[in-house]
Design an enzyme around this catalytic site. Structure first.
Site, PDB file in Angstrom:
ATOM      1  N   PRO A  32       3.180   9.520  -2.486  1.00 28.70           N
ATOM      2  CA  PRO A  32       1.864   8.973  -2.117  1.00 28.70           C
ATOM      3  C   PRO A  32       0.925  10.109  -1.689  1.00 28.70           C
ATOM      4  CG  PRO A  32       3.392   8.706  -0.287  1.00 28.70           C
ATOM      5  CD  PRO A  32       4.115   9.517  -1.347  1.00 28.70           C
ATOM      6  N   LYS A  59       8.300   0.408   6.105  1.00 27.40           N
ATOM      7  CA  LYS A  59       8.765   1.558   6.906  1.00 27.40           C
ATOM      8  C   LYS A  59       9.682   1.076   8.041  1.00 27.40           C
ATOM      9  CE  LYS A  59       4.868   4.529   5.746  1.00 27.40           C
ATOM     10  NZ  LYS A  59       3.878   3.640   5.088  1.00 27.40           N
ATOM     11  N   ARG A  82      -6.474   3.919  -2.838  1.00 26.16           N
ATOM     12  CA  ARG A  82      -7.940   3.905  -2.793  1.00 26.16           C
ATOM     13  C   ARG A  82      -8.606   4.530  -4.012  1.00 26.16           C
ATOM     14  NH1 ARG A  82      -8.031   6.360   3.104  1.00 26.16           N
ATOM     15  NH2 ARG A  82      -6.085   7.173   2.229  1.00 26.16           N
ATOM     16  N   LYS A 115       2.804  -1.817  -4.792  1.00 21.95           N
ATOM     17  CA  LYS A 115       3.303  -1.654  -3.426  1.00 21.95           C
ATOM     18  C   LYS A 115       2.387  -2.418  -2.468  1.00 21.95           C
ATOM     19  CE  LYS A 115       2.625   2.074  -0.839  1.00 21.95           C
ATOM     20  NZ  LYS A 115       2.181   1.562   0.463  1.00 21.95           N
ATOM     21  N   ASP A 149       6.099  -1.837   1.648  1.00 29.17           N
ATOM     22  CA  ASP A 149       6.030  -0.604   2.449  1.00 29.17           C
ATOM     23  C   ASP A 149       6.134  -0.968   3.936  1.00 29.17           C
ATOM     24  OD1 ASP A 149       5.587   1.888   3.451  1.00 29.17           O
ATOM     25  OD2 ASP A 149       3.699   2.231   2.403  1.00 29.17           O
ATOM     26  N   GLY A 164      -6.049  13.929  -0.803  1.00 27.27           N
ATOM     27  CA  GLY A 164      -6.133  15.338  -1.234  1.00 27.27           C
ATOM     28  C   GLY A 164      -5.005  15.810  -2.133  1.00 27.27           C
ATOM     29  N   GLY A 198      -5.242  11.846  -4.581  1.00 27.73           N
ATOM     30  CA  GLY A 198      -6.656  11.450  -4.587  1.00 27.73           C
ATOM     31  C   GLY A 198      -7.287  11.548  -3.219  1.00 27.73           C
TER      32      GLY A 198
END
Ligand code: XMP
Length: 252
Positions: free
Chosen positions: A205, A85, A229, A51, A83, A211, A208
Protein backbone atom coordinates in the site's frame (compact mmCIF):
# COMPACT_ATOMS: atom_id res chain seq x y z
CA UNK A 1 -10.88 -22.35 -3.28
CA UNK A 2 -8.04 -21.22 -1.01
CA UNK A 3 -7.46 -17.45 -0.87
CA UNK A 4 -3.96 -17.40 -2.38
CA UNK A 5 -5.21 -19.15 -5.51
CA UNK A 6 -8.39 -17.09 -5.66
CA UNK A 7 -6.47 -13.79 -5.86
CA UNK A 8 -3.78 -15.23 -8.16
CA UNK A 9 -6.49 -16.41 -10.60
CA UNK A 10 -8.28 -13.09 -10.43
CA UNK A 11 -5.01 -11.15 -11.04
CA UNK A 12 -4.32 -13.32 -14.09
CA UNK A 13 -7.85 -13.04 -15.47
CA UNK A 14 -8.05 -9.25 -15.06
CA UNK A 15 -4.34 -8.84 -15.86
CA UNK A 16 -4.04 -6.62 -12.82
CA UNK A 17 -2.05 -6.70 -9.55
CA UNK A 18 -4.07 -3.74 -8.19
CA UNK A 19 -6.04 -4.22 -4.95
CA UNK A 20 -8.64 -1.46 -4.72
CA UNK A 21 -8.80 0.16 -1.25
CA UNK A 22 -12.38 1.39 -1.00
CA UNK A 23 -12.18 3.88 1.89
CA UNK A 24 -15.12 5.98 0.78
CA UNK A 25 -16.90 8.44 3.03
CA UNK A 26 -20.26 10.22 2.69
CA UNK A 27 -22.35 12.03 5.31
CA UNK A 28 -25.44 10.12 4.25
CA UNK A 29 -25.25 6.32 4.69
CA UNK A 30 -27.64 5.47 1.86
CA UNK A 31 -25.56 7.62 -0.44
CA UNK A 32 -22.36 5.94 0.80
CA UNK A 33 -23.83 2.50 0.12
CA UNK A 34 -25.05 3.38 -3.38
CA UNK A 35 -21.80 5.15 -4.28
CA UNK A 36 -19.73 2.16 -3.10
CA UNK A 37 -21.88 -0.26 -5.14
CA UNK A 38 -21.32 1.92 -8.20
CA UNK A 39 -17.55 2.03 -7.62
CA UNK A 40 -17.38 -1.76 -7.29
CA UNK A 41 -19.33 -2.21 -10.52
CA UNK A 42 -17.24 0.27 -12.50
CA UNK A 43 -13.76 -0.66 -11.18
CA UNK A 44 -13.84 -4.42 -10.63
CA UNK A 45 -12.61 -5.38 -14.08
CA UNK A 46 -9.39 -3.35 -13.59
CA UNK A 47 -8.39 -4.81 -10.20
CA UNK A 48 -7.73 -8.23 -8.68
CA UNK A 49 -9.41 -7.66 -5.28
CA UNK A 50 -11.22 -5.07 -3.18
CA UNK A 51 -9.98 -4.14 0.29
CA UNK A 52 -12.46 -2.81 2.83
CA UNK A 53 -11.64 -0.78 5.92
CA UNK A 54 -13.52 0.71 8.87
CA UNK A 55 -14.65 3.60 6.63
CA UNK A 56 -17.36 1.26 5.31
CA UNK A 57 -17.84 -1.25 8.10
CA UNK A 58 -18.57 1.32 10.82
CA UNK A 59 -21.24 3.41 9.07
CA UNK A 60 -22.81 0.58 7.01
CA UNK A 61 -22.76 -2.35 9.47
CA UNK A 62 -20.93 -5.62 8.88
CA UNK A 63 -23.85 -8.05 8.64
CA UNK A 64 -26.06 -5.55 6.93
CA UNK A 65 -24.92 -3.54 3.95
CA UNK A 66 -21.23 -4.56 4.02
CA UNK A 67 -22.26 -8.18 3.42
CA UNK A 68 -24.23 -7.00 0.38
CA UNK A 69 -21.13 -5.14 -0.86
CA UNK A 70 -18.93 -8.21 -0.35
CA UNK A 71 -21.47 -10.27 -2.34
CA UNK A 72 -21.30 -7.67 -5.09
CA UNK A 73 -17.47 -7.97 -5.16
CA UNK A 74 -17.88 -11.76 -5.50
CA UNK A 75 -20.27 -11.26 -8.43
CA UNK A 76 -17.21 -9.97 -10.29
CA UNK A 77 -15.27 -13.12 -9.30
CA UNK A 78 -12.69 -11.25 -7.27
CA UNK A 79 -11.92 -11.57 -3.53
CA UNK A 80 -12.74 -9.15 -0.71
CA UNK A 81 -10.11 -8.41 1.95
CA UNK A 82 -10.86 -6.87 5.36
CA UNK A 83 -8.15 -4.51 6.58
CA UNK A 84 -8.93 -5.11 10.25
CA UNK A 85 -5.27 -5.10 11.41
CA UNK A 86 -6.34 -7.59 14.10
CA UNK A 87 -4.24 -6.99 17.21
CA UNK A 88 -5.88 -8.25 20.41
CA UNK A 89 -5.78 -11.37 22.60
CA UNK A 90 -6.62 -14.72 20.96
CA UNK A 91 -10.13 -15.03 22.35
CA UNK A 92 -11.14 -11.65 20.92
CA UNK A 93 -9.16 -12.09 17.70
CA UNK A 94 -10.99 -15.34 16.99
CA UNK A 95 -14.34 -13.61 17.38
CA UNK A 96 -13.31 -10.69 15.14
CA UNK A 97 -11.96 -12.93 12.36
CA UNK A 98 -14.96 -15.28 12.48
CA UNK A 99 -17.35 -12.31 12.13
CA UNK A 100 -15.52 -11.07 9.04
CA UNK A 101 -15.37 -14.56 7.54
CA UNK A 102 -19.08 -15.13 8.17
CA UNK A 103 -19.78 -11.81 6.41
CA UNK A 104 -18.05 -13.33 3.37
CA UNK A 105 -14.57 -11.80 3.51
CA UNK A 106 -11.91 -13.96 1.89
CA UNK A 107 -8.98 -12.65 3.94
CA UNK A 108 -8.16 -10.49 6.94
CA UNK A 109 -5.09 -8.41 7.79
CA UNK A 110 -3.42 -9.02 11.18
CA UNK A 111 -0.80 -7.13 13.19
CA UNK A 112 2.11 -9.41 14.23
CA UNK A 113 2.87 -7.26 17.29
CA UNK A 114 0.09 -9.35 18.93
CA UNK A 115 2.28 -12.48 18.67
CA UNK A 116 1.14 -16.03 17.85
CA UNK A 117 0.44 -17.92 21.07
CA UNK A 118 -2.87 -16.74 22.57
CA UNK A 119 -2.73 -13.92 20.02
CA UNK A 120 -3.00 -14.59 16.30
CA UNK A 121 -2.95 -18.40 16.40
CA UNK A 122 -6.79 -18.73 16.46
CA UNK A 123 -7.07 -16.44 13.43
CA UNK A 124 -4.70 -18.66 11.42
CA UNK A 125 -6.50 -21.76 12.68
CA UNK A 126 -10.01 -20.74 11.63
CA UNK A 127 -8.73 -19.23 8.38
CA UNK A 128 -7.16 -22.57 7.44
CA UNK A 129 -10.33 -24.52 8.21
CA UNK A 130 -12.44 -22.10 6.14
CA UNK A 131 -9.86 -21.69 3.32
CA UNK A 132 -9.58 -17.96 4.00
CA UNK A 133 -6.42 -15.87 3.90
CA UNK A 134 -4.38 -14.11 6.58
CA UNK A 135 -2.13 -11.21 5.54
CA UNK A 136 0.53 -10.06 8.00
CA UNK A 137 1.66 -6.44 8.38
CA UNK A 138 5.42 -6.52 8.01
CA UNK A 139 6.14 -2.81 7.51
CA UNK A 140 3.47 -0.12 7.19
CA UNK A 141 3.47 2.66 4.60
CA UNK A 142 3.07 5.93 6.57
CA UNK A 143 6.09 8.04 7.48
CA UNK A 144 6.01 7.09 11.18
CA UNK A 145 6.00 3.35 10.38
CA UNK A 146 9.74 3.13 11.05
CA UNK A 147 9.17 3.98 14.71
CA UNK A 148 7.76 0.51 15.32
CA UNK A 149 8.37 -1.72 12.29
CA UNK A 150 11.87 -0.29 11.66
CA UNK A 151 13.26 -0.41 15.18
CA UNK A 152 16.27 -2.59 15.97
CA UNK A 153 15.38 -5.52 18.22
CA UNK A 154 17.00 -8.72 19.44
CA UNK A 155 15.56 -11.71 17.58
CA UNK A 156 14.90 -15.22 18.96
CA UNK A 157 18.62 -16.01 18.73
CA UNK A 158 19.56 -12.81 20.55
CA UNK A 159 20.89 -11.24 17.35
CA UNK A 160 20.24 -7.64 16.30
CA UNK A 161 17.61 -7.43 13.59
CA UNK A 162 15.05 -4.95 12.29
CA UNK A 163 11.58 -5.52 13.65
CA UNK A 164 10.22 -5.93 10.08
CA UNK A 165 12.80 -8.67 9.33
CA UNK A 166 11.59 -10.59 12.38
CA UNK A 167 7.99 -10.12 11.19
CA UNK A 168 8.89 -11.30 7.67
CA UNK A 169 10.39 -14.50 9.14
CA UNK A 170 7.23 -14.95 11.25
CA UNK A 171 5.04 -14.54 8.16
CA UNK A 172 6.92 -17.47 6.62
CA UNK A 173 6.83 -19.55 9.78
CA UNK A 174 3.09 -18.92 10.29
CA UNK A 175 2.40 -19.78 6.62
CA UNK A 176 0.75 -16.42 6.00
CA UNK A 177 -1.00 -15.87 2.69
CA UNK A 178 0.64 -12.49 2.22
CA UNK A 179 2.93 -9.91 3.82
CA UNK A 180 2.24 -6.18 3.71
CA UNK A 181 5.11 -3.76 3.11
CA UNK A 182 4.62 -0.07 2.25
CA UNK A 183 5.45 1.10 -1.28
CA UNK A 184 7.00 4.13 0.42
CA UNK A 185 9.87 1.86 1.57
CA UNK A 186 11.08 0.11 -1.62
CA UNK A 187 14.39 -1.02 -0.07
CA UNK A 188 12.38 -2.67 2.69
CA UNK A 189 10.26 -4.47 0.07
CA UNK A 190 13.45 -5.82 -1.53
CA UNK A 191 14.82 -6.96 1.84
CA UNK A 192 11.53 -8.64 2.80
CA UNK A 193 11.35 -10.30 -0.62
CA UNK A 194 14.82 -11.77 -0.04
CA UNK A 195 13.53 -13.33 3.20
CA UNK A 196 10.19 -14.54 1.82
CA UNK A 197 11.20 -15.67 -1.65
CA UNK A 198 8.10 -16.50 -3.67
CA UNK A 199 6.39 -18.42 -0.87
CA UNK A 200 4.55 -15.42 0.64
CA UNK A 201 3.46 -12.68 -1.81
CA UNK A 202 4.03 -9.04 -0.85
CA UNK A 203 1.11 -6.59 -0.89
CA UNK A 204 2.18 -2.97 -1.08
CA UNK A 205 0.00 0.00 0.00
CA UNK A 206 1.03 3.66 -0.17
CA UNK A 207 1.15 4.10 -3.96
CA UNK A 208 0.25 7.59 -5.21
CA UNK A 209 -1.12 9.94 -2.53
CA UNK A 210 1.29 8.63 0.15
CA UNK A 211 4.22 9.07 -2.27
CA UNK A 212 5.03 5.44 -3.16
CA UNK A 213 5.76 4.46 -6.76
CA UNK A 214 3.92 1.54 -8.33
CA UNK A 215 6.77 0.59 -10.66
CA UNK A 216 9.41 0.78 -7.90
CA UNK A 217 7.29 -1.32 -5.53
CA UNK A 218 6.74 -4.00 -8.18
CA UNK A 219 10.40 -3.91 -9.28
CA UNK A 220 11.47 -4.35 -5.64
CA UNK A 221 9.42 -7.53 -5.36
CA UNK A 222 5.81 -6.64 -4.51
CA UNK A 223 3.25 -8.94 -6.16
CA UNK A 224 0.19 -6.75 -5.47
CA UNK A 225 -0.26 -2.98 -4.99
CA UNK A 226 -3.02 -1.65 -2.73
CA UNK A 227 -4.35 1.66 -4.08
CA UNK A 228 -7.16 3.87 -2.77
CA UNK A 229 -7.34 7.65 -3.14
CA UNK A 230 -5.36 7.83 -6.41
CA UNK A 231 -8.26 5.93 -7.92
CA UNK A 232 -11.47 6.88 -6.14
CA UNK A 233 -10.63 10.57 -5.58
CA UNK A 234 -9.60 11.14 -9.20
CA UNK A 235 -11.90 12.87 -11.71
CA UNK A 236 -12.31 9.59 -13.59
CA UNK A 237 -11.83 6.59 -11.24
CA UNK A 238 -12.39 3.97 -13.97
CA UNK A 239 -9.74 5.58 -16.17
CA UNK A 240 -7.28 5.93 -13.26
CA UNK A 241 -7.72 2.27 -12.30
CA UNK A 242 -7.25 1.23 -15.91
CA UNK A 243 -4.12 3.41 -16.26
CA UNK A 244 -2.64 1.82 -13.12
CA UNK A 245 -3.47 -1.65 -14.40
CA UNK A 246 -1.74 -0.91 -17.71
CA UNK A 247 1.33 0.66 -16.14
CA UNK A 248 1.65 -2.33 -13.78
CA UNK A 249 1.54 -4.63 -16.80
CA UNK A 250 4.39 -2.75 -18.47
CA UNK A 251 6.53 -2.62 -15.33
CA UNK A 252 6.24 -6.32 -14.44
P1 XMP B 1 -4.36 5.21 -0.20
O1 XMP B 1 -5.55 6.08 -0.31
O2 XMP B 1 -3.23 5.85 0.51
O3 XMP B 1 -4.91 4.01 0.71
O4 XMP B 1 -3.95 4.57 -1.51
C1 XMP B 1 -4.10 2.98 1.21
C2 XMP B 1 -4.95 1.94 1.85
O5 XMP B 1 -4.12 0.96 2.39
C3 XMP B 1 -4.24 0.95 3.80
N1 XMP B 1 -2.89 0.94 4.28
C4 XMP B 1 -2.36 -0.07 4.87
N2 XMP B 1 -2.91 -1.23 5.19
N3 XMP B 1 -0.82 -1.85 6.03
C5 XMP B 1 -2.12 -2.12 5.78
O6 XMP B 1 -2.58 -3.21 6.12
C6 XMP B 1 -0.24 -0.69 5.75
O7 XMP B 1 0.94 -0.47 5.96
C7 XMP B 1 -1.05 0.24 5.15
N4 XMP B 1 -0.81 1.47 4.69
C8 XMP B 1 -1.98 1.87 4.15
C9 XMP B 1 -4.99 2.17 4.23
O8 XMP B 1 -5.76 1.91 5.36
C10 XMP B 1 -5.81 2.43 3.00
O9 XMP B 1 -6.97 1.59 3.01
Amino acid sequence: MEFKRFIEDSAKRNKSPIVLALDLTRKNRDELFKHTLKMIASLSQSVCAVKFNHQLVLPLGLHDRVTTLVNEVHEHKIPAIMDAKINDIGHTNEFIASQYFSAGFDAVIVNPFAGFKDGLEPVFRIAKVQQRGVLVLVHMSHSGANEGYGQIVLDEKGERSSQFEVFARRALQWRADGAIVGATFPETIARVRSILGTEVPIYSPGVGVQGGSLSRALAAGARYAIVGRSIYESDDPAKSAENLRRSAATSS
